[in-house]
Design a protein around this motif. Structure first.
Motif, PDB file in Angstrom:
ATOM      1  N   THR A   1       0.842  -1.188   0.000  1.00 41.25           N
ATOM      2  CA  THR A   1       0.000   0.000   0.000  1.00 41.25           C
ATOM      3  C   THR A   1       0.879   1.241   0.000  1.00 41.25           C
ATOM      4  O   THR A   1       1.868   1.321   0.729  1.00 41.25           O
ATOM      5  CB  THR A   1      -0.905  -0.001   1.252  1.00 41.25           C
ATOM      6  OG1 THR A   1      -1.680  -1.194   1.254  1.00 41.25           O
ATOM      7  CG2 THR A   1      -1.834   1.190   1.257  1.00 41.25           C
ATOM      8  N   TYR A   2       0.488   2.196  -0.844  1.00 43.18           N
ATOM      9  CA  TYR A   2       1.244   3.444  -0.973  1.00 43.18           C
ATOM     10  C   TYR A   2       0.282   4.622  -0.863  1.00 43.18           C
ATOM     11  O   TYR A   2      -0.806   4.599  -1.443  1.00 43.18           O
ATOM     12  CB  TYR A   2       1.956   3.515  -2.332  1.00 43.18           C
ATOM     13  CG  TYR A   2       2.923   2.392  -2.573  1.00 43.18           C
ATOM     14  CD1 TYR A   2       4.248   2.491  -2.168  1.00 43.18           C
ATOM     15  CD2 TYR A   2       2.515   1.224  -3.226  1.00 43.18           C
ATOM     16  CE1 TYR A   2       5.148   1.463  -2.402  1.00 43.18           C
ATOM     17  CE2 TYR A   2       3.406   0.190  -3.460  1.00 43.18           C
ATOM     18  CZ  TYR A   2       4.714   0.311  -3.044  1.00 43.18           C
ATOM     19  OH  TYR A   2       5.593  -0.701  -3.277  1.00 43.18           O
ATOM     20  N   ARG A   3       0.688   5.637  -0.135  1.00 40.33           N
ATOM     21  CA  ARG A   3      -0.071   6.883  -0.067  1.00 40.33           C
ATOM     22  C   ARG A   3       0.587   7.838  -1.048  1.00 40.33           C
ATOM     23  O   ARG A   3       1.766   8.178  -0.916  1.00 40.33           O
ATOM     24  CB  ARG A   3      -0.030   7.456   1.349  1.00 40.33           C
ATOM     25  CG  ARG A   3      -0.900   8.680   1.518  1.00 40.33           C
ATOM     26  CD  ARG A   3      -1.031   9.033   3.007  1.00 40.33           C
ATOM     27  NE  ARG A   3      -1.999  10.079   3.179  1.00 40.33           N
ATOM     28  CZ  ARG A   3      -1.688  11.348   3.473  1.00 40.33           C
ATOM     29  NH1 ARG A   3      -0.424  11.697   3.637  1.00 40.33           N
ATOM     30  NH2 ARG A   3      -2.634  12.250   3.613  1.00 40.33           N
ATOM     31  N   MET A   4      -0.176   8.249  -2.057  1.00 42.70           N
ATOM     32  CA  MET A   4       0.365   9.064  -3.149  1.00 42.70           C
ATOM     33  C   MET A   4      -0.320  10.433  -3.159  1.00 42.70           C
ATOM     34  O   MET A   4      -1.516  10.534  -2.933  1.00 42.70           O
ATOM     35  CB  MET A   4       0.108   8.388  -4.502  1.00 42.70           C
ATOM     36  CG  MET A   4       0.560   6.933  -4.594  1.00 42.70           C
ATOM     37  SD  MET A   4       2.323   6.733  -4.495  1.00 42.70           S
ATOM     38  CE  MET A   4       2.825   7.436  -6.023  1.00 42.70           C
ATOM     39  N   ALA A   5       0.440  11.461  -3.442  1.00 43.74           N
ATOM     40  CA  ALA A   5      -0.107  12.810  -3.593  1.00 43.74           C
ATOM     41  C   ALA A   5      -0.410  13.055  -5.068  1.00 43.74           C
ATOM     42  O   ALA A   5       0.273  12.536  -5.957  1.00 43.74           O
ATOM     43  CB  ALA A   5       0.898  13.838  -3.090  1.00 43.74           C
TER      44      ALA A   5
ATOM     45  N   GLU B   1      -2.753  16.089  -7.801  1.00 42.65           N
ATOM     46  CA  GLU B   1      -3.529  17.321  -7.903  1.00 42.65           C
ATOM     47  C   GLU B   1      -4.984  17.027  -7.559  1.00 42.65           C
ATOM     48  O   GLU B   1      -5.474  15.912  -7.776  1.00 42.65           O
ATOM     49  CB  GLU B   1      -3.445  17.883  -9.329  1.00 42.65           C
ATOM     50  CG  GLU B   1      -2.056  18.310  -9.745  1.00 42.65           C
ATOM     51  CD  GLU B   1      -1.533  19.483  -8.944  1.00 42.65           C
ATOM     52  OE1 GLU B   1      -2.322  20.386  -8.613  1.00 42.65           O
ATOM     53  OE2 GLU B   1      -0.320  19.499  -8.653  1.00 42.65           O
ATOM     54  N   ASP B   2      -5.662  18.016  -7.019  1.00 40.73           N
ATOM     55  CA  ASP B   2      -7.083  17.856  -6.727  1.00 40.73           C
ATOM     56  C   ASP B   2      -7.824  17.486  -8.007  1.00 40.73           C
ATOM     57  O   ASP B   2      -7.575  18.060  -9.065  1.00 40.73           O
ATOM     58  CB  ASP B   2      -7.661  19.159  -6.149  1.00 40.73           C
ATOM     59  CG  ASP B   2      -7.138  19.451  -4.763  1.00 40.73           C
ATOM     60  OD1 ASP B   2      -6.773  18.496  -4.054  1.00 40.73           O
ATOM     61  OD2 ASP B   2      -7.095  20.648  -4.375  1.00 40.73           O
ATOM     62  N   GLY B   3      -8.705  16.514  -7.911  1.00 42.29           N
ATOM     63  CA  GLY B   3      -9.480  16.063  -9.062  1.00 42.29           C
ATOM     64  C   GLY B   3      -8.813  14.942  -9.845  1.00 42.29           C
ATOM     65  O   GLY B   3      -9.418  14.372 -10.747  1.00 42.29           O
ATOM     66  N   GLU B   4      -7.565  14.614  -9.547  1.00 38.30           N
ATOM     67  CA  GLU B   4      -6.833  13.577 -10.265  1.00 38.30           C
ATOM     68  C   GLU B   4      -6.831  12.244  -9.514  1.00 38.30           C
ATOM     69  O   GLU B   4      -6.170  11.297  -9.942  1.00 38.30           O
ATOM     70  CB  GLU B   4      -5.387  14.027 -10.508  1.00 38.30           C
ATOM     71  CG  GLU B   4      -5.265  15.175 -11.485  1.00 38.30           C
ATOM     72  CD  GLU B   4      -5.694  14.797 -12.886  1.00 38.30           C
ATOM     73  OE1 GLU B   4      -5.318  13.702 -13.354  1.00 38.30           O
ATOM     74  OE2 GLU B   4      -6.422  15.588 -13.511  1.00 38.30           O
ATOM     75  N   GLU B   5      -7.565  12.177  -8.422  1.00 37.68           N
ATOM     76  CA  GLU B   5      -7.541  10.971  -7.592  1.00 37.68           C
ATOM     77  C   GLU B   5      -7.976   9.725  -8.371  1.00 37.68           C
ATOM     78  O   GLU B   5      -7.301   8.695  -8.312  1.00 37.68           O
ATOM     79  CB  GLU B   5      -8.441  11.145  -6.355  1.00 37.68           C
ATOM     80  CG  GLU B   5      -8.023  12.255  -5.431  1.00 37.68           C
ATOM     81  CD  GLU B   5      -8.665  13.605  -5.768  1.00 37.68           C
ATOM     82  OE1 GLU B   5      -8.582  14.504  -4.923  1.00 37.68           O
ATOM     83  OE2 GLU B   5      -9.248  13.763  -6.864  1.00 37.68           O
ATOM     84  N   ALA B   6      -9.064   9.824  -9.097  1.00 36.76           N
ATOM     85  CA  ALA B   6      -9.571   8.666  -9.845  1.00 36.76           C
ATOM     86  C   ALA B   6      -8.575   8.237 -10.923  1.00 36.76           C
ATOM     87  O   ALA B   6      -8.370   7.040 -11.145  1.00 36.76           O
ATOM     88  CB  ALA B   6     -10.927   8.986 -10.473  1.00 36.76           C
TER      89      ALA B   6
ATOM     90  N   LEU C   1      -4.380   4.374 -12.819  1.00 37.16           N
ATOM     91  CA  LEU C   1      -2.995   4.067 -13.182  1.00 37.16           C
ATOM     92  C   LEU C   1      -2.419   2.977 -12.281  1.00 37.16           C
ATOM     93  O   LEU C   1      -1.736   2.060 -12.756  1.00 37.16           O
ATOM     94  CB  LEU C   1      -2.126   5.320 -13.111  1.00 37.16           C
ATOM     95  CG  LEU C   1      -2.428   6.404 -14.144  1.00 37.16           C
ATOM     96  CD1 LEU C   1      -1.606   7.650 -13.865  1.00 37.16           C
ATOM     97  CD2 LEU C   1      -2.205   5.898 -15.558  1.00 37.16           C
ATOM     98  N   ALA C   2      -2.701   3.074 -10.994  1.00 37.45           N
ATOM     99  CA  ALA C   2      -2.219   2.054 -10.048  1.00 37.45           C
ATOM    100  C   ALA C   2      -2.826   0.693 -10.391  1.00 37.45           C
ATOM    101  O   ALA C   2      -2.126  -0.328 -10.347  1.00 37.45           O
ATOM    102  CB  ALA C   2      -2.569   2.453  -8.617  1.00 37.45           C
ATOM    103  N   LYS C   3      -4.090   0.670 -10.770  1.00 35.93           N
ATOM    104  CA  LYS C   3      -4.732  -0.596 -11.156  1.00 35.93           C
ATOM    105  C   LYS C   3      -4.106  -1.144 -12.432  1.00 35.93           C
ATOM    106  O   LYS C   3      -3.946  -2.357 -12.586  1.00 35.93           O
ATOM    107  CB  LYS C   3      -6.238  -0.397 -11.317  1.00 35.93           C
ATOM    108  CG  LYS C   3      -6.941  -0.248  -9.987  1.00 35.93           C
ATOM    109  CD  LYS C   3      -8.429  -0.017 -10.159  1.00 35.93           C
ATOM    110  CE  LYS C   3      -9.045   0.203  -8.776  1.00 35.93           C
ATOM    111  NZ  LYS C   3     -10.431   0.570  -8.850  1.00 35.93           N
ATOM    112  N   LEU C   4      -3.740  -0.265 -13.352  1.00 35.78           N
ATOM    113  CA  LEU C   4      -3.072  -0.696 -14.582  1.00 35.78           C
ATOM    114  C   LEU C   4      -1.737  -1.368 -14.261  1.00 35.78           C
ATOM    115  O   LEU C   4      -1.416  -2.437 -14.808  1.00 35.78           O
ATOM    116  CB  LEU C   4      -2.845   0.519 -15.498  1.00 35.78           C
ATOM    117  CG  LEU C   4      -2.172   0.272 -16.829  1.00 35.78           C
ATOM    118  CD1 LEU C   4      -3.079  -0.520 -17.758  1.00 35.78           C
ATOM    119  CD2 LEU C   4      -1.810   1.600 -17.478  1.00 35.78           C
ATOM    120  N   VAL C   5      -0.970  -0.764 -13.369  1.00 33.94           N
ATOM    121  CA  VAL C   5       0.309  -1.346 -12.957  1.00 33.94           C
ATOM    122  C   VAL C   5       0.073  -2.672 -12.241  1.00 33.94           C
ATOM    123  O   VAL C   5       0.763  -3.667 -12.522  1.00 33.94           O
ATOM    124  CB  VAL C   5       1.097  -0.365 -12.051  1.00 33.94           C
ATOM    125  CG1 VAL C   5       2.336  -1.036 -11.478  1.00 33.94           C
ATOM    126  CG2 VAL C   5       1.480   0.889 -12.831  1.00 33.94           C
TER     127      VAL C   5
END
Length: 127
Positions: free
Chosen positions: A12-16, A18-23, A28-32
């Motif tokens: 598990t990784y906590r990533m920063a 931009e606002d609105g880019e969460e989804a 991208l994480a699911k793609l990886v």
């Protein structure tokens, strides 16, 4: 700045982001993660770090291929736009020639008509 928690290769990784880019970051994480799972199915247990590097290289290769295809499509589009511009110029030049020919023909018909009405010396058959 927003934060997203993603899971890749069981970690598990906590990533920063931009606002609105969460989804988007989550996608991208699911793609990886999907790429890692796919490679694990094909290669078995070759180690976390190695499978992660393989996934990164595979995704980088896919991105590279997509970039080359995009560049080729952009080059083709540029060439087509240049051909279109040349065709439009040729069309405009042809339209000018047609207009000039019509103007010349109109002038000749008007001259002949005037000569016939004024009883000019030439007959239409001698033209």
């Amino acid at each position: 700045m927003a934060h997203v928690v993603v899971t890749i290769a069981g970690r598990t990784y906590r990533m920063a982001c931009e606002d609105g880019e969460e989804a988007h970051l989550d996608e991208l994480a699911k793609l990886v993660e999907d790429k890692i799972l796919s490679l694990r199915e094909g290669f078995g247990d070759v180690g976390e770090q190695r499978i992660t590097v393989m996934a990164a290289l595979t995704l980088a290769d896919e991105a590279s291929v997509a970039t080359r295809k995009l560049e080729a499509a952009q080059a083709e589009l540029t060439a087509l736009r240049e051909k279109e511009a040349a065709a439009r110029e040729a069309e405009a030049a042809l339209a000018e020639k047609i207009a000039a020919a019509l103007e010349d023909a109109t002038t000749r018909v008007e001259r002949l008509s005037h000569e016939l009405q004024s009883g000019g010396g030439e007959t239409p058959s001698s033209l």
